[in-house]
Structure formats: structure tokens, C-alpha cells
Design an enzyme around this catalytic site. Structure first.
Site, PDB file in Angstrom:
ATOM      1  N   GLY A 231       0.855  -1.185   0.129  1.00  0.00           N
ATOM      2  CA  GLY A 231       0.050  -0.035  -0.140  1.00  0.00           C
ATOM      3  C   GLY A 231       0.787   1.203   0.122  1.00  0.00           C
ATOM      4  O   GLY A 231       2.087   1.280  -0.248  1.00  0.00           O
ATOM      5  N   TYR A 232       0.188   2.571   0.500  1.00  0.00           N
ATOM      6  CA  TYR A 232       0.747   3.792   0.070  1.00  0.00           C
ATOM      7  C   TYR A 232       1.116   3.931  -1.471  1.00  0.00           C
ATOM      8  O   TYR A 232       2.428   4.162  -1.574  1.00  0.00           O
ATOM      9  CB  TYR A 232       1.788   3.972   1.165  1.00  0.00           C
ATOM     10  CG  TYR A 232       1.740   5.492   1.677  1.00  0.00           C
ATOM     11  CD1 TYR A 232       0.911   5.977   2.542  1.00  0.00           C
ATOM     12  CD2 TYR A 232       2.635   6.336   1.032  1.00  0.00           C
ATOM     13  CE1 TYR A 232       0.790   7.571   2.782  1.00  0.00           C
ATOM     14  CE2 TYR A 232       2.519   7.659   1.195  1.00  0.00           C
ATOM     15  CZ  TYR A 232       1.824   8.162   2.070  1.00  0.00           C
ATOM     16  OH  TYR A 232       1.571   9.516   2.406  1.00  0.00           O
ATOM     17  N   LEU A 233       0.191   3.600  -2.163  1.00  0.00           N
ATOM     18  CA  LEU A 233       0.743   3.421  -3.718  1.00  0.00           C
ATOM     19  C   LEU A 233       1.170   4.629  -4.135  1.00  0.00           C
ATOM     20  O   LEU A 233       0.830   5.826  -4.006  1.00  0.00           O
ATOM     21  CB  LEU A 233      -0.618   2.983  -4.462  1.00  0.00           C
ATOM     22  CG  LEU A 233      -1.148   1.471  -3.950  1.00  0.00           C
ATOM     23  CD1 LEU A 233      -2.267   1.393  -4.560  1.00  0.00           C
ATOM     24  CD2 LEU A 233      -0.206   0.387  -3.773  1.00  0.00           C
TER      25      LEU A 233
ATOM     26  N   GLY B 279       4.944   3.488  -9.349  1.00  0.00           N
ATOM     27  CA  GLY B 279       5.770   2.394  -9.462  1.00  0.00           C
ATOM     28  C   GLY B 279       4.806   1.150  -9.087  1.00  0.00           C
ATOM     29  O   GLY B 279       4.762   0.141 -10.078  1.00  0.00           O
ATOM     30  N   HIS B 280       3.870   1.329  -8.173  1.00  0.00           N
ATOM     31  CA  HIS B 280       2.844   0.082  -8.019  1.00  0.00           C
ATOM     32  C   HIS B 280       1.868   0.135  -9.140  1.00  0.00           C
ATOM     33  O   HIS B 280       1.581  -1.059  -9.898  1.00  0.00           O
ATOM     34  CB  HIS B 280       2.067   0.387  -6.690  1.00  0.00           C
ATOM     35  CG  HIS B 280       2.842   0.375  -5.550  1.00  0.00           C
ATOM     36  ND1 HIS B 280       2.995   1.665  -4.574  1.00  0.00           N
ATOM     37  CD2 HIS B 280       3.377  -0.637  -4.889  1.00  0.00           C
ATOM     38  CE1 HIS B 280       3.574   1.133  -3.583  1.00  0.00           C
ATOM     39  NE2 HIS B 280       4.054  -0.165  -3.801  1.00  0.00           N
TER      40      HIS B 280
ATOM     41  N   GLN C 221      11.317  -4.156 -10.210  1.00  0.00           N
ATOM     42  CA  GLN C 221      12.966  -4.447 -10.037  1.00  0.00           C
ATOM     43  C   GLN C 221      13.429  -3.532  -9.107  1.00  0.00           C
ATOM     44  O   GLN C 221      14.608  -3.812  -8.431  1.00  0.00           O
ATOM     45  CB  GLN C 221      13.463  -3.768 -11.470  1.00  0.00           C
ATOM     46  CG  GLN C 221      14.815  -4.120 -11.558  1.00  0.00           C
ATOM     47  CD  GLN C 221      15.599  -3.079 -12.620  1.00  0.00           C
ATOM     48  OE1 GLN C 221      15.030  -3.034 -13.574  1.00  0.00           O
ATOM     49  NE2 GLN C 221      16.833  -2.793 -12.360  1.00  0.00           N
TER      50      GLN C 221
ATOM     51  N   ARG D  21       8.112   4.591   1.452  1.00  0.00           N
ATOM     52  CA  ARG D  21       9.073   5.301   2.344  1.00  0.00           C
ATOM     53  C   ARG D  21       9.573   6.591   2.111  1.00  0.00           C
ATOM     54  O   ARG D  21      10.116   7.298   2.970  1.00  0.00           O
ATOM     55  CB  ARG D  21      10.237   4.456   2.900  1.00  0.00           C
ATOM     56  CG  ARG D  21       9.804   3.206   3.651  1.00  0.00           C
ATOM     57  CD  ARG D  21      10.999   2.332   3.945  1.00  0.00           C
ATOM     58  NE  ARG D  21      10.504   1.153   4.882  1.00  0.00           N
ATOM     59  CZ  ARG D  21      10.564   0.015   4.503  1.00  0.00           C
ATOM     60  NH1 ARG D  21      10.833  -0.339   3.195  1.00  0.00           N
ATOM     61  NH2 ARG D  21      10.250  -1.028   5.147  1.00  0.00           N
TER      62      ARG D  21
ATOM     63  N   GLN E  88      14.113  -9.225  -3.728  1.00  0.00           N
ATOM     64  CA  GLN E  88      12.990  -9.874  -3.614  1.00  0.00           C
ATOM     65  C   GLN E  88      12.532 -10.633  -4.567  1.00  0.00           C
ATOM     66  O   GLN E  88      11.865 -11.934  -4.739  1.00  0.00           O
ATOM     67  CB  GLN E  88      12.084  -8.885  -3.406  1.00  0.00           C
ATOM     68  CG  GLN E  88      10.635  -9.188  -3.047  1.00  0.00           C
ATOM     69  CD  GLN E  88       9.628  -8.126  -2.666  1.00  0.00           C
ATOM     70  OE1 GLN E  88       9.625  -8.091  -1.408  1.00  0.00           O
ATOM     71  NE2 GLN E  88       8.897  -7.636  -3.332  1.00  0.00           N
TER      72      GLN E  88
HETATM   73  P1  AMP Z   1       5.757  -2.624  -1.741  1.00  0.00           P
HETATM   74  O1  AMP Z   1       4.554  -2.024  -1.676  1.00  0.00           O
HETATM   75  O2  AMP Z   1       6.846  -1.722  -1.471  1.00  0.00           O
HETATM   76  O3  AMP Z   1       6.136  -3.834  -0.960  1.00  0.00           O
HETATM   77  O4  AMP Z   1       6.132  -2.858  -3.305  1.00  0.00           O
HETATM   78  C1  AMP Z   1       5.012  -3.731  -3.990  1.00  0.00           C
HETATM   79  C2  AMP Z   1       5.579  -4.059  -5.333  1.00  0.00           C
HETATM   80  O5  AMP Z   1       5.696  -2.943  -5.985  1.00  0.00           O
HETATM   81  C3  AMP Z   1       6.787  -4.742  -5.225  1.00  0.00           C
HETATM   82  O6  AMP Z   1       7.205  -5.673  -6.355  1.00  0.00           O
HETATM   83  C4  AMP Z   1       7.891  -3.590  -5.595  1.00  0.00           C
HETATM   84  O7  AMP Z   1       8.850  -4.032  -6.124  1.00  0.00           O
HETATM   85  C5  AMP Z   1       7.071  -2.709  -6.530  1.00  0.00           C
HETATM   86  N1  AMP Z   1       7.683  -1.500  -6.458  1.00  0.00           N
HETATM   87  C6  AMP Z   1       7.877  -0.630  -5.451  1.00  0.00           C
HETATM   88  N2  AMP Z   1       8.365   0.630  -5.905  1.00  0.00           N
HETATM   89  C7  AMP Z   1       8.482   0.511  -7.326  1.00  0.00           C
HETATM   90  C8  AMP Z   1       8.912   1.460  -8.394  1.00  0.00           C
HETATM   91  N3  AMP Z   1       9.551   2.503  -7.826  1.00  0.00           N
HETATM   92  N4  AMP Z   1       9.192   0.949  -9.538  1.00  0.00           N
HETATM   93  C9  AMP Z   1       8.797  -0.214  -9.753  1.00  0.00           C
HETATM   94  N5  AMP Z   1       7.970  -1.263  -9.026  1.00  0.00           N
HETATM   95  C10 AMP Z   1       8.063  -0.920  -7.570  1.00  0.00           C
END
Ligand code: AMP
Length: 283
Positions: free
Chosen positions: A31-33, A36-37, A148, A187, A153
Site C-alpha cells: 500500500g501507500y501506492l 511504481g505500483h 525491479q 518510504r 525479492q
Molecule cells: P511494496 O508495496 O513496497 O511492497 O511494493 C510492492 C511491489 O511494487 C513490489 O513488487 C515492488 O518491487 C514494486 N515497486 C515498488 N516501488 C517500485 C518502483 N519505484 N518501480 C517499480 N516497482 C516498484
């Protein structure tokens, strides 16, 4: 968009499309989209009949001294963003129902979980692989979309899927960045104005390394030294790690070989906020 909180509801909604052979793209998030998400969602939309996203801040992947309670949350805004992106199903499990009181299983993978982020976060990847295993069993997607930005992960999850014969295809989506190059991250809002300005040097430093690799430098010691020089422009932060590793095995590389892809990865702290970024390069 259907918003589901309980595992039984997932089967009710996805059972029929699954039986009809519709493809399901799955985007797990905390969350906190940000964009990237949403880029993961856009990739999933293009390649599948149905897109499922999940939002779950998974306590298992945070260490005891890490930022689980500080992790930013905004479900109302996230829901709106996913609706606009035309996600079909949003799954936001309730913590107490997701991990029942007698929960006692852990899925962990050895080698790939240990280097890079595994050094300062030794329990992190077991938390990730455990939650992703549960989510994959519940959603049963055709394709899983990972960013990426969290490249380790991605490698850990891809290895788990291969080792355990999980019937899902993994898709890696490129990093989406802010205008100054900082990798988008939930973050980033935790940074002060000064820290935010300095955080742009994380990517600039990695770009410096990439430039050297592309111009033929093969000594990773020299490359890392040059990257660290650029990081001097971010004096209010501190380096957790900077590594150049084989992109498949994550084993450190001393001398680069033409044609073998490497990952240059970094984690950088600004007070308690830990940011990660990386670049994939083939010398
Ligand atoms: P998170 O919410 O941080 O756990 O991320 C969820 C998914 O979004 C994971 O597969 C991350 O790698 C992807 N993600 C997070 N930030 C980015 C970004 N800036 N660009 C591409 N994918 C992202």
C-alpha cells in the site's frame, strides 16, 4: 472494483473466472501506492483478463526494530488509485484473520536470502516468501508482477516458485523514478526536505557506476569507490551496503566479464528510513 477482506470471498469471486480459464494477473503490495505500483498494474492489465491487487503490511517481513508501525498507510487514497487504474479485485486481508493465532509455518529460501538486504535484515525474506506463498495459494494467479526496485525479492520469489513448482509465471517490471531519479517508494514520505534532496544522489551514484561499466571498467573495487564518491553529496545519510553481484546468483563479482549481467545494488539510510535502489548492467 470489488474490495475483499476475507479469504473465502476470494474463492467466491475468482472461482468462476478461473474455471472459465480466464487469466489472472496479481500485484501484491504493502500500500501507500505510487506510480511504481501502478506500473505493475498497467503491465498486469495488458497481459491478463483479470487483475487482482493486494494491500497488506506484512508484519512477518519487518524485524523487531524496524518500521512496521511507522510504515505509511492510506487505504482510502489507495482504493481510489486502484479503481482509476481499473483493477478488478482489491484484496486487503485483516491481519488477525490472515495469520490465525495458531499460525506456525515459515517458507524460507537459503542462498539468495542471505546477501545484500539479507545482511542487515536477516529475517526479512522469510517473511516475504511466507506471505507471498499464502497470497499465491489464495489468489492462484496466472502471472505475478514484481518490481525491479526490490530485485533481490524478485530473485528470491522466482527461486521459491521454481523450487516448489508453483504454477505461476513471474514478471519483472522496471523501476519507476521521480523526476530527479530517486526510485519511487512508499518510504520516501518519511524523509525530511533535506534528506529528500540528498536522496537523489543514490541514483546519481549508481548511474556513475553504470557509466564506468559501460566505458569498459571491469574492476568492481574501482567502480564502487567512484560510486561512493558521489554519495558524499548525501552526507546526512549513511551507506548500508553497495554491492556488484551476479544478477542471477547474487554472488559478488570482483572482475566484470563481458556479456554477464550484474546487479549494482545499494541500501542507504536517512536516520531510520532505509532506501534501496539498483541498476542492472551487462558489461
Ligand atoms: P511494496 O508495496 O513496497 O511492497 O511494493 C510492492 C511491489 O511494487 C513490489 O513488487 C515492488 O518491487 C514494486 N515497486 C515498488 N516501488 C517500485 C518502483 N519505484 N518501480 C517499480 N516497482 C516498484
Amino acid at each position: 472494483m470489488q474490495i475483499l477482506h476475507r479469504r473465502a470471498e476470494l474463492n467466491r469471486v475468482l472461482g468462476n473466472p478461473r474455471r472459465k480459464g480466464r487469466s489472472i494477473g496479481f500485484v501484491p503490495t504493502m500500500g501507500y501506492l505510487h506510480d511504481g505500483h501502478l506500473s505493475l498494474v498497467r503491465h498486469a492489465k495488458k497481459e491478463n483478463d483479470i487483475v487482482v491487487a493486494s494491500i497488506f503490511v506484512n508484519p512477518l517481513q519487518f524485524g523487531p526494530k524496524e518500521d512496521f508501525w511507522r510504515y505509511p498507510r492510506n487505504l482510502v487514497r489507495d482504493t481510489q488509485l486502484l479503481k482509476t487504474a481499473q483493477v478488478d479485485v482489491l484484496f486487503t486481508p485483516v491481519l488477525k484473520e490472515f495469520y490465525l493465532p495458531d499460525f506456525q509455518t515459515s517458507v524460507s529460501i537459503k542462498g539468495l536470502s542471505q546477501p545484500l538486504c539479507g545482511v542487515s535484515r536477516p529475517t526479512h525474506f522469510a517473511g516475504v516468501t511466507t506471505v507471498v506463498s499464502k497470497l499465491l495459494n489464495l489468489v492462484q494467479p496466472t502471472r505475478l508482477y514484481l518490481g525491479q526496485k526490490d530485485y533481490q525479492q524478485y530473485r528470491v520469489i522466482a527461486q521459491m516458485i521454481k523450487d516448489l513448482d508453483m504454477p505461476v509465471e513471474v514478471k519483472l517490471v522496471p523501476i519507476v523514478r521521480e523526476a530527479d531519479g530517486l526510485a519511487m517508494s512508499s518510504r520516501n514520505v518519511l524523509l525530511s526536505t533535506l534528506e529528500r534532496r540528498e536522496a537523489a544522489f543514490i541514483h546519481r551514484a549508481l548511474k556513475k557506476g553504470e557509466e564506468l561499466i559501460r566505458s569498459g571498467q571491469s574492476d568492481t573495487g574501482k567502480i564502487k569507490k567512484a560510486v561512493k564518491e558521489v554519495l558524499k553529496f548525501a552526507p546526512h545519510g549513511r551507506l548500508d551496503y553497495l554491492e556488484i553481484v551476479d544478477a542471477a546468483t547474487l554472488v559478488p563479482v570482483v572482475k566484470l566479464k563481458n556479456g554477464s549481467k550484474v546487479l549494482m545494488a545499494m541500501a542507504y539510510y536517512f536516520s531510520k528510513t532505509r532506501l534501496i535502489d539498483n541498476i542492472l548492467v551487462t558489461p
